[in-house]
Design a protein around this motif. Structure first.
Motif, short mmCIF file in Angstrom:
data_model
loop_
_atom_site.label_atom_id
_atom_site.label_comp_id
_atom_site.label_asym_id
_atom_site.label_seq_id
_atom_site.Cartn_x
_atom_site.Cartn_y
_atom_site.Cartn_z
N LEU A 383 -105.56 81.46 38.46
CA LEU A 383 -104.36 81.50 39.30
C LEU A 383 -104.72 82.18 40.61
N ARG A 384 -104.59 81.45 41.69
CA ARG A 384 -104.87 82.04 43.01
C ARG A 384 -103.56 82.16 43.77
N TYR A 385 -103.30 83.34 44.29
CA TYR A 385 -102.02 83.62 44.94
C TYR A 385 -102.19 83.68 46.45
N GLY A 386 -101.28 83.04 47.18
CA GLY A 386 -101.33 83.12 48.63
C GLY A 386 -99.99 82.77 49.23
N GLU A 387 -99.89 83.01 50.54
CA GLU A 387 -98.61 82.74 51.18
C GLU A 387 -98.68 81.56 52.15
N MET A 388 -99.85 80.88 52.20
CA MET A 388 -99.99 79.70 53.07
C MET A 388 -100.69 78.59 52.29
N LEU A 389 -100.51 77.38 52.78
CA LEU A 389 -101.25 76.24 52.23
C LEU A 389 -102.16 75.69 53.32
N ASP A 390 -103.29 75.14 52.91
CA ASP A 390 -104.17 74.52 53.92
C ASP A 390 -103.76 73.05 54.12
N GLY A 391 -104.54 72.35 54.92
CA GLY A 391 -104.19 70.97 55.25
C GLY A 391 -104.11 70.07 54.03
N LYS A 392 -104.82 70.45 52.97
CA LYS A 392 -104.80 69.61 51.76
C LYS A 392 -103.72 70.04 50.78
N GLY A 393 -102.96 71.04 51.18
CA GLY A 393 -101.90 71.52 50.29
C GLY A 393 -102.39 72.54 49.28
N ARG A 394 -103.63 73.02 49.43
CA ARG A 394 -104.14 74.05 48.52
C ARG A 394 -103.82 75.43 49.06
N VAL A 395 -103.86 76.42 48.17
CA VAL A 395 -103.56 77.79 48.62
C VAL A 395 -104.64 78.28 49.57
N ASP A 396 -104.22 78.78 50.72
CA ASP A 396 -105.12 79.27 51.75
C ASP A 396 -104.97 80.79 51.82
N GLN A 397 -106.01 81.51 51.41
CA GLN A 397 -105.94 82.98 51.40
C GLN A 397 -106.59 83.59 52.64
N SER A 398 -106.97 82.75 53.59
CA SER A 398 -107.81 83.28 54.67
C SER A 398 -107.12 84.37 55.48
N ASN A 399 -105.79 84.28 55.64
CA ASN A 399 -105.12 85.30 56.45
C ASN A 399 -105.02 86.63 55.72
N ILE A 400 -105.07 86.62 54.40
CA ILE A 400 -104.86 87.88 53.67
C ILE A 400 -106.14 88.43 53.02
N ALA A 401 -107.15 87.57 52.87
CA ALA A 401 -108.39 88.03 52.24
C ALA A 401 -109.40 88.51 53.27
N VAL A 402 -109.02 88.38 54.54
CA VAL A 402 -109.97 88.58 55.64
C VAL A 402 -110.74 89.91 55.55
N HIS A 403 -110.07 91.00 55.22
CA HIS A 403 -110.76 92.30 55.21
C HIS A 403 -111.53 92.57 53.92
N VAL A 404 -111.43 91.66 52.99
CA VAL A 404 -112.23 91.74 51.75
C VAL A 404 -113.42 90.80 51.86
N TRP A 405 -113.14 89.60 52.34
CA TRP A 405 -114.20 88.58 52.41
C TRP A 405 -115.22 88.90 53.49
N ARG A 406 -114.83 89.71 54.48
CA ARG A 406 -115.84 89.97 55.50
C ARG A 406 -117.00 90.82 54.97
N PHE A 407 -116.79 91.43 53.81
CA PHE A 407 -117.91 92.16 53.19
C PHE A 407 -118.70 91.27 52.26
N ASN A 408 -118.01 90.36 51.62
CA ASN A 408 -118.68 89.44 50.71
C ASN A 408 -117.71 88.32 50.37
#
Ligand code: BGC
Length: 912
Positions: A383-408
């Motif tokens: 289960l992946r949680y997010g507040e946006m969808l990408d162009g394909k309608g999938r959950v897009d976490q890029s706006n909220i995972a940014v400060h975690v993913w920038r490390f890995n």
């Protein structure tokens, strides 16, 4: 007997015979109903008076506090009899009876005397119970599965469960469990979960303060064999996710651990104590990964059925390991808990790719998804949680995972993984984290999914609802609703900035959200706790971090607009509750902070912080906004010094404030143009809102502000600070109409534009999802809702009589509004203001709680034309004409319900 004496006798007899026209409701201790686990030596007692009559009042009270309900019912206050106290005080009456022992229950009741001196019935017996008051009350040791500290960034040892079997002989009278399970815990006894709290204990700076939770477990225990089971999560105590704020390096970080004290009182007078120690046994739980940012992995195949109930064979379990005690001071968690307040069925599910299901909750919120699924053992559902969808309608976490993913980029973020055990319908929810989301993407699930496969749990600090607001304009109603959602989504034992990307107690966000928050919810318990968290972080030189709690990150970050939460949040508690406890408790820290600012000021100007954050186009020098807060803080310190009777210090800080104001005007005021700094909406709003503009210049500054807004086509052009200053400054200077035009825009930048894009919460930026890291669930633009309550519904606290003891009702008819209503459940009872405009007639229904009074300002020019319930208002019971001001008529009003009406003045101006 002369007639006068007969009258006196009649009054005396009546007072004895007729019950008072007031009733007592909602008795609370420390703002909680019948709380267990209070460690204030003199808890604050409050109640509410209601009356069917206007002018209903309390003239005296008597509190009885007893060791038992029976004693209380017999009228014996064997712990405290306050005697009859001539006072109209109904809130924050301090217990002043015999000292109370750890675990002791105190029963209490109050009766009051009304305006005619008639006593009321006593309130129904209520109680509070003391917690464990001294370190000696804790007999146990800290235990865990391991005793590791200073873990590596990505080291996340398994999540333990602990069990303790024990036998009780005889009849159980009363049992309490006092528990600190770090990071989070769930307690069960004999296979049943205790209580409904989530994410206990509240997040604190664990090396300074630890909260214990008290549970009444009497009915969970039985004669014979019993088992206590505790599951521990990592929470904020052991953050393995590497992110921008360095919690993985927090000085308190260590593996999960437990301190528990079970006290069982038996009918025969014995007390049995079971504490955490080596007699407990431990095993890995089915939770294989748990992270406050990352989510939770759970392998149902690892479940050990019956592990927390009698009869389970725990031979393969190891003895618990004695763990180092966290350094914090142990205090009671006397705060509304986090719990599920709504279970929501998703509104839609779409299979966006084969096997990829995206559930739409229809609302951005916080919590998790309860899974309701069947399939073969070993199938893994993600289960992946997010507040946006990408162009394909999938959950897009890029706006909220940014400060975690920038490390890995591989770090798990807001994701749960559930591995099925393959036994019928499996129901599961994550336990020790929460997510901010509107969408849940589910992959790996066997079969076709429908909305029935997920039940969404909305949870947050469950503080009681306080206020409501509605108008004839649906846009305003939506702004209010979105604001309340964002506020609740950002209340988790601390006020946070956003519930996903950071989950941090950003101080500035908390400060600007506090007034709207107090109108939405009765949240004092959380705020008082969090202000202690913030004070715990202050360095000896007075410096404060941008987030609280912090593991050391964020000093020298936000500057005064953020740091001033230490003063302004307690100040708002004082205004809204009439309770100066937090102000007084943190006076020294507040003073130290202002002194620290003085060391950072250059010629009276502080310029060290962040600018007005998240602006649209215009930027404002932090020198303006920093100095504005420095000024306000100095005034608050002076006011609190006065409350404390420290007149010399009050004078000193008032003099400092005068100097700051002079320096501010010297540095930023342009006498020729009547403008401040670069003339941005924020700069002008700041000068007015913070009280820095000289009265002789205010009119010109307001004209400049209105012109600045006109230049942006009546749109806002500010960040979160301007969002607080500008509407308030306009309303305070007769231009609420301009604020209304600006706030009801639907083109960018505006709340209306966000809503047109589908916003169900308030966003962090005015360009919303267009910005890379913009959260769609931020509270800090929500002060507009406090503004609407104060300006449109017209409900305002009166600084001269804090806690709404005296209320300023000052509704303004703006734009195309034909009705508005606001209500607020104050510490003194319900305040309501509801108006309509029809055929040029203004009608206002007002409710003023008993024991309070109000000044009601009506947009009706001629007071002689004002009617109250079918009679001229002047002379109506409880109503007195005060004066006219501009085109408004002002009346003094006693408590009660009133209906005012009269011709609406052509243009309205606020009462001075
Ligand atoms: C937070 C804000 C906060 C700001 C200060 C952001 O990342 O989300 O709300 O006030 O940082 O720098």
């Amino acid at each position: 007997m002369n007639p006068k004496n007969i009258l006196v006798l009649a009054v005396v007899l009546l007072a004895g015979v007729c019950p008072a026209q007031v009733e007592i409701k909602n008795p609370r201790c420390e703002y909680l109903s019948n709380p267990a686990g209070i460690d204030a030596a003199s808890p604050r007692l409050s109640w509410i008076i209601t009356s069917t009559q206007r002018g209903g009042k309390q003239t005296a009270y008597q509190i009885l506090v007893a060791t038992s309900e029976a004693a209380l019912r017999a009228g014996q206050g064997d712990l405290w009899d306050s005697g009859k106290v001539a006072s109209d005080q109904t809130a924050q009456v301090l217990y002043a009876g015999k000292p109370l022992a750890s675990g002791q229950r105190a029963w209490w009741t109050v009766r009051v005397w009304d305006a005619a001196g008639r006593p009321s019935e006593s309130s129904a017996p209520a109680w509070w119970e003391m917690g464990l008051l001294t370190p000696d009350d804790w007999h146990g040791k800290w235990i865990g599965r391991t005793n590791l500290a200073g873990l590596a960034a990505d080291q996340a040892p398994a999540t333990p469960e602990l069990r303790r079997a024990f036998t009780l002989e005889g009849k159980i009278k009363r049992a309490r469990a006092y528990v600190i399970g770090l990071g989070y815990f769930e307690l069960s006894i004999n296979g049943h979960r205790i209580g409904d709290h989530l994410l206990d204990p509240g997040y604190t700076r664990y090396d300074r303060r630890l909260l214990y939770v008290t549970h009444d477990v009497t009915s969970a225990l039985q004669a014979g064999e019993n088992v206590m089971g505790v599951m521990l999560g990592h929470g904020w105590f052991d953050v393995s996710t590497k992110a921008a704020w360095d919690f993985d390096k927090a000085p308190w970080r260590a593996t999960p651990r437990l301190l528990l004290e079970l006290r069982v009182e038996m009918e025969d007078g014995r007390t049995v104590t079971i504490s955490s120690d080596e007699q407990w046994k431990t095993s890995d739980s089915p939770i294989t990964f748990s992270s406050i940012y990352g989510g939770e992995n759970y392998d149902a195949r690892l479940e050990q059925p019956g592990w927390d109930a009698p009869g389970f064979k725990d031979d393969s379990w190891q003895p618990a390991v004695v763990a180092d005690a966290p350094k914090g001071q142990i205090v009671a968690q006397a705060m509304h808990p986090i719990r599920v307040t709504k279970v929501i069925q998703p509104i839609a599910v779409t299979e966006v790719e084969p096997g990829v299901y995206v559930f739409d909750v229809g609302q951005n919120l916080t919590g998790n998804a309860g899974l309701n699924i069947s399939g073969p053992a070993g199938a893994k559902v993600t289960l992946r949680y997010g507040e946006m969808l990408d162009g394909k309608g999938r959950v897009d976490q890029s706006n909220i995972a940014v400060h975690v993913w920038r490390f890995n980029r591989n770090q798990q973020f807001q994701t749960d993984n559930y591995t099925l055990k393959g036994q019928g319908v499996e129901r599961w929810r994550s336990r020790f984290n929460y997510n901010g989301f509107r969408y849940v993407e589910v992959t790996g699930a066997p079969g076709k999914l429908t909305t029935a496969n997920l039940a969404i749990n909305f949870f947050h600090s469950d503080v009681p609802e306080a206020g409501n607001f509605e108008t004839s304009n649906p846009l305003l109603n939506r702004i209010w609703t979105n604001g309340r959602w964002s506020y609740l989504c950002n209340l988790f034992g601390i006020p946070t900035d956003c519930p996903h990307r950071e989950k941090n107690g950003w101080t500035g966000d908390a400060e600007v959200a506090s007034e709207q928050g107090l109108f939405y919810q009765d949240g004092i318990t959380v705020y008082e706790k969090w202000i202690r968290d913030l004070a715990d972080e202050q360095r000896s030189n007075g410096a404060l971090p941008g987030i609280a709690p912090t593991g050391g990150w964020g000093y020298g970050f936000g500057g005064p607009p953020w740091d001033s939460a230490l003063l302004i949040v307690p100040w708002n508690l004082y205004q809204y509750y009439g309770d100066s406890t937090a102000l007084k408790q943190h006076y020294e820290e507040s003073r130290r902070y202002v002194d620290y600012m003085t060391t950072r000021a250059k010629s009276g100007i502080v310029n060290i912080g962040l600018k007005d954050w998240s602006p649209w186009k215009a930027n404002t020098s932090p020198g303006v906004t920093d100095t504005g807060y420095y000024y306000r803080d100095a005034r608050i310190v002076a006011a609190v010094a006065r409350l404390l009777g420290k007149e010399d210090e009050a004078k000193k800080y008032d003099a400092l404030a005068d100097d700051i104001r002079a320096a501010f005007n010297k540095a930023f005021f342009n006498a020729e143009t009547g403008s401040y700094s670069t003339g941005t909406q924020t700069a002008l709003g700041c000068a007015l809102y913070q009280g820095l503009a000289g009265p002789e210049n205010e009119e010109r500054v307001v004209t400049n502000l209105v012109a600045a807004i006109a230049r942006t086509d009546n749109h806002l052009d500010y960040g979160y600070l301007g969002a607080q200053y500008v509407p308030s400054a306009l309303a305070a200077h007769g231009r609420a109409d301009v604020a209304y035009t600006m706030l009801t825009q639907t083109t960018q930048p505006s709340y209306g534009w966000q809503i047109a894009q589908g916003a169900t919460t308030l966003w962090e930026t005015w360009d919303g999802s267009g910005s890379q890291s913009g959260s769609l669930n931020h509270t800090f633009f929500g002060d507009v809702n406090a503004w609407m309550m104060k300006t449109i519904a017209g409900i305002n606290p009166d600084p001269a009589a804090p806690g709404f003891k005296h209320i300023l009702i000052n509704p303004q008819v703006l734009g195309d509004l034909t009705f508005a209503k606001g209500s607020y459940d104050s510490v003194h009872g319900l305040i309501a203001s509801e108006w309509t405009v029809k055929d040029g007639q203004f009608r206002l229904n007002v409710t003023i709680p008993a024991n309070c009074a109000a000044t009601v300002s009506l947009p009706i020019s001629d007071p002689a034309q004002v009617r109250e319930s079918d009679q001229p208002a002047s002379g109506a019971p409880g109503v007195t004409l005060l004066r006219t001001a501009g085109k408004r008529s002002l009346f003094a009003v006693q408590s009660g319900v009133y209906l005012f009406s009269g011709p609406l003045a052509s243009q309205t101006a606020p009462a001075p």
